[in-house]
Every structure is written in structure tokens, then in C-alpha cells.
Design an enzyme around this catalytic site. Structure first.
Site, PDB file in Angstrom:
ATOM      1  N   LEU A  43       0.849  -1.194   0.000  1.00  0.00           N
ATOM      2  CA  LEU A  43       0.000   0.000   0.000  1.00  0.00           C
ATOM      3  C   LEU A  43       0.886   1.247   0.000  1.00  0.00           C
ATOM      4  O   LEU A  43       0.735   2.125  -0.842  1.00  0.00           O
ATOM      5  CB  LEU A  43      -0.929  -0.009   1.224  1.00  0.00           C
ATOM      6  CG  LEU A  43      -1.738   1.264   1.488  1.00  0.00           C
ATOM      7  CD1 LEU A  43      -2.681   1.584   0.330  1.00  0.00           C
ATOM      8  CD2 LEU A  43      -2.534   1.137   2.788  1.00  0.00           C
ATOM      9  N   HIS A  90       6.458   1.605  14.978  1.00  0.00           N
ATOM     10  CA  HIS A  90       5.563   0.579  15.502  1.00  0.00           C
ATOM     11  C   HIS A  90       4.408   0.243  14.558  1.00  0.00           C
ATOM     12  O   HIS A  90       3.367  -0.248  14.991  1.00  0.00           O
ATOM     13  CB  HIS A  90       5.032   0.960  16.897  1.00  0.00           C
ATOM     14  CG  HIS A  90       4.617  -0.228  17.733  1.00  0.00           C
ATOM     15  ND1 HIS A  90       5.333  -1.402  17.764  1.00  0.00           N
ATOM     16  CD2 HIS A  90       3.565  -0.429  18.567  1.00  0.00           C
ATOM     17  CE1 HIS A  90       4.731  -2.264  18.579  1.00  0.00           C
ATOM     18  NE2 HIS A  90       3.667  -1.699  19.083  1.00  0.00           N
ATOM     19  N   SER A 126      -4.625   3.066  21.833  1.00  0.00           N
ATOM     20  CA  SER A 126      -5.135   2.575  20.558  1.00  0.00           C
ATOM     21  C   SER A 126      -5.711   3.722  19.741  1.00  0.00           C
ATOM     22  O   SER A 126      -6.290   4.653  20.303  1.00  0.00           O
ATOM     23  CB  SER A 126      -6.241   1.543  20.824  1.00  0.00           C
ATOM     24  OG  SER A 126      -6.977   1.294  19.642  1.00  0.00           O
ATOM     25  N   GLU A 161       7.551  -0.684  24.947  1.00  0.00           N
ATOM     26  CA  GLU A 161       6.298   0.056  24.956  1.00  0.00           C
ATOM     27  C   GLU A 161       5.892   0.393  26.388  1.00  0.00           C
ATOM     28  O   GLU A 161       5.381  -0.453  27.107  1.00  0.00           O
ATOM     29  CB  GLU A 161       5.202  -0.776  24.273  1.00  0.00           C
ATOM     30  CG  GLU A 161       5.634  -1.293  22.907  1.00  0.00           C
ATOM     31  CD  GLU A 161       4.552  -2.124  22.223  1.00  0.00           C
ATOM     32  OE1 GLU A 161       3.385  -1.686  22.196  1.00  0.00           O
ATOM     33  OE2 GLU A 161       4.880  -3.203  21.712  1.00  0.00           O
ATOM     34  N   TYR A 175       6.454  -4.813  26.796  1.00  0.00           N
ATOM     35  CA  TYR A 175       5.772  -3.705  27.471  1.00  0.00           C
ATOM     36  C   TYR A 175       6.381  -3.374  28.818  1.00  0.00           C
ATOM     37  O   TYR A 175       7.047  -4.210  29.430  1.00  0.00           O
ATOM     38  CB  TYR A 175       4.287  -4.060  27.674  1.00  0.00           C
ATOM     39  CG  TYR A 175       3.504  -3.978  26.391  1.00  0.00           C
ATOM     40  CD1 TYR A 175       2.665  -2.896  26.126  1.00  0.00           C
ATOM     41  CD2 TYR A 175       3.632  -4.956  25.419  1.00  0.00           C
ATOM     42  CE1 TYR A 175       1.967  -2.809  24.936  1.00  0.00           C
ATOM     43  CE2 TYR A 175       2.943  -4.874  24.225  1.00  0.00           C
ATOM     44  CZ  TYR A 175       2.111  -3.798  23.995  1.00  0.00           C
ATOM     45  OH  TYR A 175       1.433  -3.708  22.811  1.00  0.00           O
TER      46      TYR A 175
END
Length: 681
Positions: free
Chosen positions: A34, A94, A254, A440, A479
Site C-alpha cells: 500500500l 511501531h 489505541s 512500549e 511492554y
């Protein structure tokens, strides 16, 4: 005043048959393109060039230890001691839609299908090339900083974990995500715009785990919009202005702002276990603001871009002062943390909890695990014990209340499953401190870290520092949740691999770096234990490249399904060719472009390229058939402002041909669609 240089280079790698890195979904394998992936490099130096700092933001899932060590090795052979582990920061944006396979630790091989050399090489070469370009373009310039709030672009995906943090702490913040964007703008001494780095905390997961097209997701689209605007008249990937949207403390953040819903029933599943009444956790998925994942990527990317544009245009606070950087390697499985004068705790050997396998509302796990499990599951534990061995009591105790699924720190075959040796690093440019973190950090973890670093600078005579966290740097350690969030054991906590005191250990370590910089004692910092470089050339389950074949009476690049003769803006023009495996092209050249959209210029009687495979509105799909045959379909989603006229689409590939038993070559070919008209609506 500083010396400044910027550079951008392609780091896309193979776009087919390679698993995509991020959702750990083995079925999510590349099948086309893409948008291209780029490495964006920024070099900043004192005017007397006594000190340099390099910041790289690459459109990849994260920086792995293998990747960093190979980049540093190449920089050393090119530049000697100029670019080193202490003054080079490598950060991943990320995106979850880039090729995997660039890790040396065994855990990541499982979903990446091993260590994939072409994938690793493309990223190493792209990063080094972007630094080369920046290095060649270094000149006098000025830096400006600005900050502002980005609205409507994120939600906290583990709000129940966030609520476990002390109320007194939460009451100091207006939101359960960090909405601030920090922008560092670069202009040369003649006033020519060079580019910028911005930092903002959001997961680039607008494209979900059903996507098979390599792309740079929402933050990559923001870069694309900014660079297209500044590099007028250029194709994507061309032009000197470089716009980086780098990651920050995005652990629990998110972009899927509609929140979690049950895919099957449409009801909300915003509960502590993220589970649905029918179908359990595997049905709970968060939705973005758009009609589909492409639309959501566009909306979130555009929001981020518009805020960056505003901050860029009004950036007036100049950054001045000396540069410095500090770096240490630390054995994170064995750090003694002094919580206070009387109380010490320690970190653990790495391990992943049961909820790691549950995934998140942005991409659920494939097995029947739920988030928030503080109990193990006898069925999976028994399978694990048989296959991989049972965790030791020491590790079990150290990680409590995490029920251990994989005791990765005790798994060493064929190589260790997780890193022990981790980079901690801070670079300071005047009043800006960039804290480079190896994973993260959740929202609250990031706030605590920034605050601790700022306090350390304050108390050692460096007040009013702007502290920014750069995420996914140097080595990937999953994380970092707060101690309180850890107790809840949702996905982020189950993936806090060094145990409940991971964050406290990092805070102690980064305070040490900040203190050394503020008191000018960086030279006294012990470098720490060097990370290993395992002797793996390539080890992979990715199918070997086969010979490409064509249907009867056809040749490579022939059109199988032609376009219509006429289209209007906002329609989709589509053409299918006899294709060949795109991996042949990646192994030939990093800069390969698979397609062009061209417009006919009647006065010059020539064709002019208006779009390439990095353009947001073109999509390149590769479909593998039987017996070495394959098709390529190219779509052009015609933008509303497209000039009417005569157009065509071209495809460029390489097919693999055997010359002898053990010698094959890739031969370039191209295909061209018939011409088509775009008419005004």
C-alpha cells in the site's frame, strides 16, 4: 545554532510471503504493497562539531537488538568513532504492517518464521543509507520546539488497568492517555526548511490483522501528507524535506476510537476481560473512526498531520545549548532496585504471562486466552511443560501475580528466547532530553519516567528541560506497565517481561543517565555487559524462491484483465497482469518501484509519472497461484482532485529463471495497461 542534516531512505524489504511484524498472527503474511516504508534520519551537532547526536525513526514494528548491532557495525566501518552506541538512537514507528524476521531471539522466530536475511538487510541498509544522506547534507541551522494537544485520535485500550494506579496520581491528569505532541523543527541558516521530528503516543494499528499489504499505517500516512505538501511536485519518497512521526509511550494507547465491540453481536465489550457473551475474547475488536481500516488510517493520520502542521507553523521557541548523550547496557533480568532507604526489590528473568496470548482489542490472539488472567490454565500449562519445560519456582515467585505461560528467560534453545542485555539511553539537545526506551511504556509508566528524569535534571542544575520519550528503541522488550497495572495482568502487564518492578528499575537507570549528563560525568558511567550477537546467518521457514511460470500463450507482464475505458474521480481503476514473485525484485534492489500511474501530455507527446507504489491511492496485490504462476492486480483509487485526461498503469517486476541446477537469475520485465480516460464528473 547547530549543524543539522536530514535524510530519508527506503527500507521496505520483501512485500510477499514474509509474515508482518506486530500482531503475532502467523496467517498475516505479506501479499503486496500500500505504501513504502522509510527510515528518516536526523543528525544534530555542536557548531564546533565536537559532539553529534543521531535520531532515526524507521517505519518498522520496533528496533531489534540484531538490527541495531548490525547498523552500528556498518556505521563504525564507514565513519570510525563518529556514530556510536551512545549517540545514535534508532526508534521504530511501531507500524504492524511491515515485514518481520529481523530478530535474533527465538521467541520472535515463532510468528516471524525465523531470521529472514532479505528482510533484515533491507532495514539495515535503509537506516544506514538515511544516515549517509543526512551526513552528506549537514549544514548550519536552527532548532525550534513546540507542543500541543491532538484530539480524537486515541483511546486507552486497558482502562481497567489504568484505574489501578493510585487515585491521587490519576487526579493530576485530565485523561487516561497522553494527548501531547512534541515537535522539533529544523531550519537551515538561510531559512530553508529541512524537516522535523514529532513524538506522539498512539499505536499504529489502524490497519488491523486482516491486512496483507505492507504499509506504514496512520503515523506513516501523516509523514506522507507532510512530505507531499513540502516537497511540491515530487513523487512520494522524493524531495529533501523529511517529516518523522516517531513513537512514544504508546503501550496502552489505541487509535481505534470507537472502542471495543463484539464482532458477532455488535455490543460493547469494554470490560476488564475484553470478552463477549458469545465467542469470548476472540470476538472483541476495537473499531476505528472510518468505514474500514483504510479509511480509519486516513482519518487518524490526517488528524495527527493537521496538528503537526499547526505546531510546525507556529514553532518559535528556539532550542539552544550543548549536546550530550549517555548510554548503558544493563542486564535487566538482574537489577537491584532501591525503592526507598530501607526497601530493595529486584527484576526477574524474562517471562510472558497467560494474557500475552490473549492479544488486545486491536488484534486478538488466535487461541482461547482472555486478558486479566491471574490464574494459569492447566491445559495450556501441561502442553507448555511437555514442549518447553516448566518455569522454575524462582521465576514463578519473582513474577507473581503473573501466571507464566512462557518462561523465556529459562529457554535457551537454539538460542535464548528473550534478551537479558538491554540498552538504556538519553540524548540531550540543548533543553530537550530524548529518553530512548526499549519497548512500549504505558501512559502512566511514561509519565512517571518523564517526571523522574525531569526531577533529576532539575536537582542537578539543569532546570526547565523538555523531556520526551522515544519508544521502541534499540532492542525490543515488549511492554513496561506500572507496578499497579501489573497486578491486573491484562495484555500489557503480562508482556512486562522483567517482572513487577520493571518500571522502577528503568526509572532508577534513566535517573542515573540524567544525573551523569547534568553533572557532566558521562565518562564515568560503566558501559555495562555487551549484548551477544548470535552466529545465525539465516534460518527460516519462508518458502524458497521458486522459478516463476506463465499460463499457456502468455508472457510476464501480459494483461489478464483489462481496465475500463473511462473512469471518474473517486472510482477505482483496476488491472490484472501475469505476475512474478515480488521477492525477486526486493533481492535485486532496495529501490524497486512496482508500479506507476502515468498521464499523457499531448503537447510533448510523452507520458508523465503522477503516482508510484508509495502513493497512498495505489494498491499493489500479488496472488500466488499453482505451479509457480502468480497474478498482480493494481488498483488506483482515483482521488477527487485528479486532473481529467488520458492515463495508463504500468507494472515492473522480475521473474526468476533457472540457468542450471544451482544457478538462477532474476530477469526484469514490465507490463502496461491499455489507456483510459478520466472524465470530469
Amino acid at each position: 545554532n547547530y549543524l543539522l542534516g536530514v535524510g530519508r531512505a527506503d527500507c521496505t524489504g520483501p512485500v510477499a510471503e514474509i509474515p508482518l511484524m506486530g500482531y503475532a498472527n502467523p496467517d498475516q503474511v505479506g501479499g503486496g504493497l500500500l505504501t513504502r516504508l522509510y527510515s528518516r534520519a536526523f543528525i544534530m551537532a555542536d557548531l564546533d562539531d565536537s559532539r553529534r547526536v543521531v535520531f532515526v525513526s524507521a517505519d518498522i514494528g520496533m528496533v531489534s537488538q540484531r538490527l541495531r548491532l548490525e547498523v552500528l557495525k556498518k556505521l563504525k566501518s564507514k565513519y570510525g568513532e563518529l556514530y556510536r552506541q551512545d549517540n545514535v538512537i534508532l526508534s521504530g514507528t511501531h507500524t504492524h504492517s511491515g515485514p518481520a524476521g529481523y530478530f535474533q531471539y527465538t521467541l520472535f522466530w515463532i510468528t516471524s518464521k525465523g531470521l529472514i536475511r532479505p528482510s533484515l538487510n533491507a532495514i539495515v541498509n535503509g537506516i544506514v543509507k538515511s544516515i549517509d544522506i543526512a551526513h552528506q547534507n549537514v549544514r548550519r541551522g536552527r532548532l525550534f520546539i513546540s507542543r500541543g494537544t491532538v484530539q480524537n485520535s486515541q483511546i486507552n485500550r486497558s482502562p481497567f488497568s489504568y484505574l489501578a494506579n493510585p487515585a491521587s496520581e490519576r487526579s493530576r491528569y485530565s485523561s487516561n492517555t497522553d494527548k501531547e505532541m512534541v515537535m522539533l523543527k529544523m531550519v537551515d541558516s538561510d531559512g530553508q526548511e529541512l524537516g522535523f521530528i514529532s513524538w506522539f503516543a498512539v499505536h499504529p494499528v489502524s490497519m488491523n490483522n486482516t491486512n496483507h499489504l505492507v504499509n506504514s499505517d496512520n503515523v506513516g500516512y501523516a509523514s506522507y501528507l507532510f512530505e507531499q505538501e513540502k516537497n511540491k511536485g515530487m513523487l512520494p519518497g522524493e524531495g529533501s524535506f523529511v517529516a518523522a512521526f516517531a513513537s512514544s509511550n504508546l503501550g496502552d494507547v489505541s487509535p481505534n476510537t470507537k472502542g471495543p465491540f463484539c464482532v458477532n453481536t455488535g455490543e460493547s465489550c469494554d470490560n476488564p476481560q475484553s470478552t463477549c457473551p458469545v465467542g469470548g475474547a476472540s470476538m472483541c475488536m476495537a473499531m476505528g473512526p472510518g468505514n474500514d481500516m483504510f479509511d480509519s488510517t486516513r482519518i487518524i493520520g490526517q488528524n495527527i498531520y493537521l496538528k503537526a502542521k499547526e505546531l510546525y507553523d507556529k514553532a518559535s521557541q528556539e532550542v539552544t545549548g550543548p549536546l550530550s548523550s549517555a548510554h548503558q547496557w544493563v542486564n535487566m533480568s538482574d537489577v537491584l532496585v532501591e525503592l526507598n532507604a530501607t526497601h530493595t526489590v529486584k527484576t526477574c528473568k524474562p517471562a510472558l504471562g497467560h494474557s500475552f496470548a490473549a492479544g488486545t482489542i486491536d488484534g486478538v490472539g488466535g487461541l482461547n486466552f482472555t486478558q486479566g488472567s491471574v490464574e494459569g490454565d492447566p491445559f495450556w500449562d501441561e502442553i507448555r511443560d511437555q514442549l518447553l519445560g516448566e518455569p522454575s519456582n524462582e521465576t514463578k515467585d519473582c513474577h507473581k501475580p503473573k501466571p507464566i505461560l512462557f518462561s523465556t528467560g529459562e529457554m535457551t534453545r537454539p538460542h535464548p528466547w528473550h534478551p537479558d542485555i538491554v540498552d538504556v539511553q538519553i540524548a540531550v539537545i540543548g533543553s530537550l532530553a530524548i529518553v530512548a526506551v526499549p519497548g512500549e511504556f504505558t501512559t502512566m509508566s511514561g509519565r512517571r519516567l518523564r517526571e523522574a528524569v525531569k526531577r533529576e535534571f532539575d536537582s542537578h542544575g539543569a532546570p526547565r528541560m523538555d523531556v520526551v520519550i522515544a519508544g521502541l528503541c534499540n532492542v525490543y522488550t515488549h511492554y513496561i506497565a506500572t507496578y499497579e497495572e501489573y497486578q491486573i495482568q491484562r495484555y500489557e502487564a503480562a508482556s512486562t517481561i522483567y517482572g513487577p518492578h520493571t518500571l522502577s528499575a528503568y526509572i532508577q537507570l534513566y535517573r542515573g543517565l540524567a544525573r551523569a549528563i547534568a553533572t557532566n560525568t558521562v565518562q564515568d558511567l560503566p558501559p555495562g555487559p555487551e549484548p551477544p550477537l548470535f552466529n545465525i546467518t539465516s534460518l527460516t521457514l519462508v518458502p524458497a524462491l521458486a522459478v516463476d511460470r506463465v499460463p499457456a500463450n502468455k508472457t510476464f507482464g501480459d494483461v489478464l484483465q483489462e481496465m475500463r475505458q473511462r473512469y471518474q474521480a473517486r472510482e477505482v481503476a483496476e488491472v490484472t497482469f501475469v505476475g512474478a514473485n515480488p521477492r525477486n525484485s526486493a533481492e535485486n534492489a532496495t529501490e524497486h518501484n512496482f508500479l506507476t500511474v502515468e498521464r499523457y501530455n499531448s503537447t510533448l507527446d510523452s507520458w508523465h509519472v503522477v503516482k508510484n507504489d508509495a502513493s497512498w491511492d495505489t494498491r499493489f496485490y500479488w496472488t500466488k497461484g499453482l505451479f509457480g504462476r502468480s497474478n498482480v492486480t493494481i488498483e488506483w483509487h482515483i482521488p477527487h482532485d485528479t486532473e481529467p485526461g488520458t492515463y495508463r498503469i504500468r507494472y515492473f517486476g522480475h521473474y526468476r529463471k533457472k540457468l542450471s541446477i544451482n544457478h538462477a537469475v532474476s530477469i526484469p520485465f514490465e507490463g502496461t495497461s491499455s489507456t483510459f480516460e478520466i472524465t470530469a464528473p
